[in-house]
Design a protein around this motif. Structure first.
Motif: not given
Lengths: 332, 344
Positions: B200-201, B263-265, B270-274
């Motif tokens: 997420x970073x 998403x990552x996995x 998906x809270x860290x990108x719009x």
């Protein structure tokens, strides 16, 4: 053909093994910190760089994690690296590559590759180097399926087991006690191997089994001499390999003597002796025991600097004598 | 068809063509599209199988990054090697693996590349030079340097690619490995697939330099930035790096800027990108759409040709899944096999 036998130090025996390995197999090379012109922190590689060149005796930057990874990558693609850690304590910097990569690569890939890497770890206390340069971490690595972990105690074994490690298709971790480097013993010239996974009975006895590792084998043998005069006949088993452990030799010995004392320098709790004790408790030898198993291991503390404190941290001959006397005379 | 023929017969005369159209035959360019579709549909097939409960565990999809994997692998031979990442399905396929054995691995079957012991995160095919995906961020980078040391010592012509993500550029292993590779002039190419986020970073929140490629300067090697969603740009950078490596000039760091649509996995909310950001990359910068349009624009393929590729890939995927389903599972009694090398 008879091979001439000389007196060599433990360090010389290792150096000779590495030289023979490099002479007989082009794929073998050495990597480590200051192992070239400096000759290694404990002069184990010595002048090998002059004989084999800087391409085969490679001085690495101070990069234990990266260096261990390079060794793993070289091993998996066809070379036979021998990687020297300057101190076994620095394994902590490279645990990722040792534990996640070297140990698991063959398994994760369903047997498609082997990882014939040898890693050497100067280990143990007694040099006044204090907490970060004196540890015995062999049990850490002994806990990892995929690795083989050995602790030769004599110059003869140091050479033969290193040559066996180089010939082994899997990762072999060698823990070399620093105080053993200058000890001497008979070593034949030329190539021979000492099998990984086989313990050695260093002294036969009837009354008590001491299972010891590395330098503790010598302390146990010293103690056994004194005890003999007292009428206690001690059998000393040199474990030599902690993974895979030679259960059979230990079980047979305990069945014979009915008493077990484990002596090892690593921290007592969850150490090599814990495994030996549990293994015996689970085996048919348990029914032969005439007294509870006793463990002598490292104290539950970092290794201190003060020499008297340092000595008190790990088992010494008087500790072994006291434990053995009490064990030999006690009963359940 | 030769490059010369491609230039003179199939392509508009005088066109100022991007690298791959000057370098590769029309046939190879179409194969590249085929493989990019294969990567995309493989991952969609794997995702669907996961949703249906046929695959357990987790997986990290590279949907949106296909041009990066394909472009890097275009100049490689079967003898060249790669180390890959947890987001490694694309690398594996681009390097030449068969999707049927990959599906079998994901299904945990004995016919899988790792005989059901590795799964998605450790997918490998050593027969085509893939030394394995890696569950540890940065774990494969020093291993690639070691493989390159072998290549140099054995005087083989082999080069080694190490794929990793932007997250790995803050691992110590990255820095130690790049330093040694440059010091020893090893034939290795470091490929950072920068998809903007380590889990997420974001890069901005994790990395002190704006570009991963900037870090090449610290290790005295070229640092090249490419648009990872443009196949030709990636392939051109890979070509030059491979040339350098084979010529003994040492390593290159390529930063391929791209984006993962998923998403990552499987746990990602998906809270860290719009939504807008994701939408933009999906609709305006999809690497397959871009490449396909280019091929059609240059007259290398027509709509019917594209349809034929899609259909062929769909069949390959369906057959692969069927193969995986029908394959046997490992027997419990063989649990400890492959821990050590069996000595006969």
């Amino acid at each position: 053909m008879d091979q001439a036998v000389r007196e060599l130090s433990y360090a010389q025996a290792i150096q000779e093994a590495m030289a023979i390995a490099m002479e007989t197999d082009e794929r073998v090379f050495l990597m480590g910190e200051d192992i070239g012109v400096y000759g290694g922190a404990f002069q184990v590689t010595g002048d090998l760089v002059e004989r084999f060149g800087a391409d085969r005796v490679i001085d690495t930057p101070i990069s234990e994690l990266g260096g261990a990874g390079v060794a793993v990558g070289a091993a998996v693609t066809g070379l036979r690296p021998i990687f020297e850690f300057q101190f076994s304590d620095f394994a902590t910097l490279a645990m990722e590559q040792i534990v996640n990569q070297a140990a698991k690569m063959r398994y994760m890939l369903g047997g498609a590759v082997s990882v014939p890497v040898v890693m050497r770890f100067p280990a143990g206390s007694g040099t006044g180097a204090a907490a970060q340069h004196s540890q015995s971490l062999e049990a850490w690595l002994g806990h990892v399926p995929g690795l083989k972990v050995i602790q030769p105690s004599t110059p003869y074994d140091a050479k033969g087991m290193l040559l066996a490690a180089v010939a082994d298709p899997d990762p072999v971790m060698i823990f070399e006690h620093k105080l053993l480097y200058k000890t001497k013993g008979p070593v034949p010239e030329g190539y021979y191997t000492v099998p990984i996974g086989k313990a050695a009975i260093r002294r036969e006895g009837r009354d008590l089994t001491i299972v010891a590792t590395s330098i503790m084998v010598h302390k146990a043998l010293d103690a056994a001499k004194t005890l003999e005069a007292e009428g206690i006949d001690v059998e000393v088993v040199d474990l030599r390999t902690i993974r895979p452990m030679d259960k059979e030799t230990v079980i047979e010995s305990v069945k014979k003597t009915s008493r077990l004392l484990c002596v090892y320098e690593g921290v007592k709790t969850l150490g090599v002796g814990a495994e030996v004790s549990a293994m015996i408790a689970e085996s048919e030898a348990f029914d032969f025991l005439d007294a509870p198993i006793v463990r002598l291991g490292g104290a539950e503390t970092p290794i201190p600097y003060n020499p008297e404190l340092e000595k008190a941290t790990v088992p010494q001959v008087p500790d072994i004598l006291a434990a053995a006397r009490s064990l030999a005379t006690g009963s359940r | 068809m030769t490059v010369a023929q491609a230039k003179t017969k199939d392509l508009p005369a005088g066109a100022n063509l991007p690298f791959i159209y000057r370098e590769y035959s029309a046939e190879r360019l179409k194969q590249a599209l085929h493989k990019m579709y294969l990567i995309r549909q493989f991952e969609e097939g794997a995702e669907e199988s996961y949703t249906r409960g046929l695959i357990h565990g987790t997986m990290h999809l590279s949907i949106g990054q296909e041009a990066s994997a394909m472009g890097i692998c275009m100049p490689l031979t079967n003898d060249d090697q790669i180390t890959s990442t947890h987001r490694g399905h694309g690398h594996c396929i681009a390097k030449g693996a068969e999707v049927s054995k990959m599906f079998a691995e994901f299904f945990g079957k004995t016919t899988g590349y790792c005989r059901g012991r590795g799964g998605s995160m450790h997918i490998a095919d050593v027969t085509t030079g893939n030394l394995g995906a890696n569950g540890i961020v940065g774990g494969g980078i020093p291993i690639a340097v070691g493989a390159a040391l072998t290549a140099k010592r054995l005087k083989s012509d082999r080069v080694v690619i190490s794929f990793f993500g932007d997250g790995a550029n803050n691992e110590g292993a990255f820095h130690e490995a790049l330093n040694m590779a440059s010091l020893w002039k090893l034939p290795v190419i470091f490929v950072c697939e920068n998809n903007g986020y380590g889990m997420s970073t974001s890069m901005a929140r994790s990395t002190a330099v704006p570009n991963v490629a900037d870090r090449a300067a610290a290790y005295a090697m070229p640092g090249v930035i490419v648009d990872g969603n443009v196949l030709s740009e990636v392939a051109e950078a890979s070509h030059e790096a491979v040339r350098r490596a084979r010529a003994g000039e040492g390593p290159t760091l390529i930063e391929s800027k791209t984006y993962r649509h998923r998403g990552h996995s499987k746990s990602d909310r998906n809270r860290y990108r719009t939504k807008e950001e994701i939408e933009d990359w999906m609709t305006n910068r999809d690497p397959i759409v871009r490449y396909e349009n280019e091929l059609m624009e240059f007259g290398i393929i027509d709509q019917a040709g594209v349809e034929a590729i899609r259909e062929a890939v769909a069949k390959e995927i369906a057959d692969g899944i069927e193969f995986a389903k029908a394959s046997p599972s490992p027997e419990i009694r063989n649990l400890e096999r492959y821990v050590y090398t069996e000595t006969v």
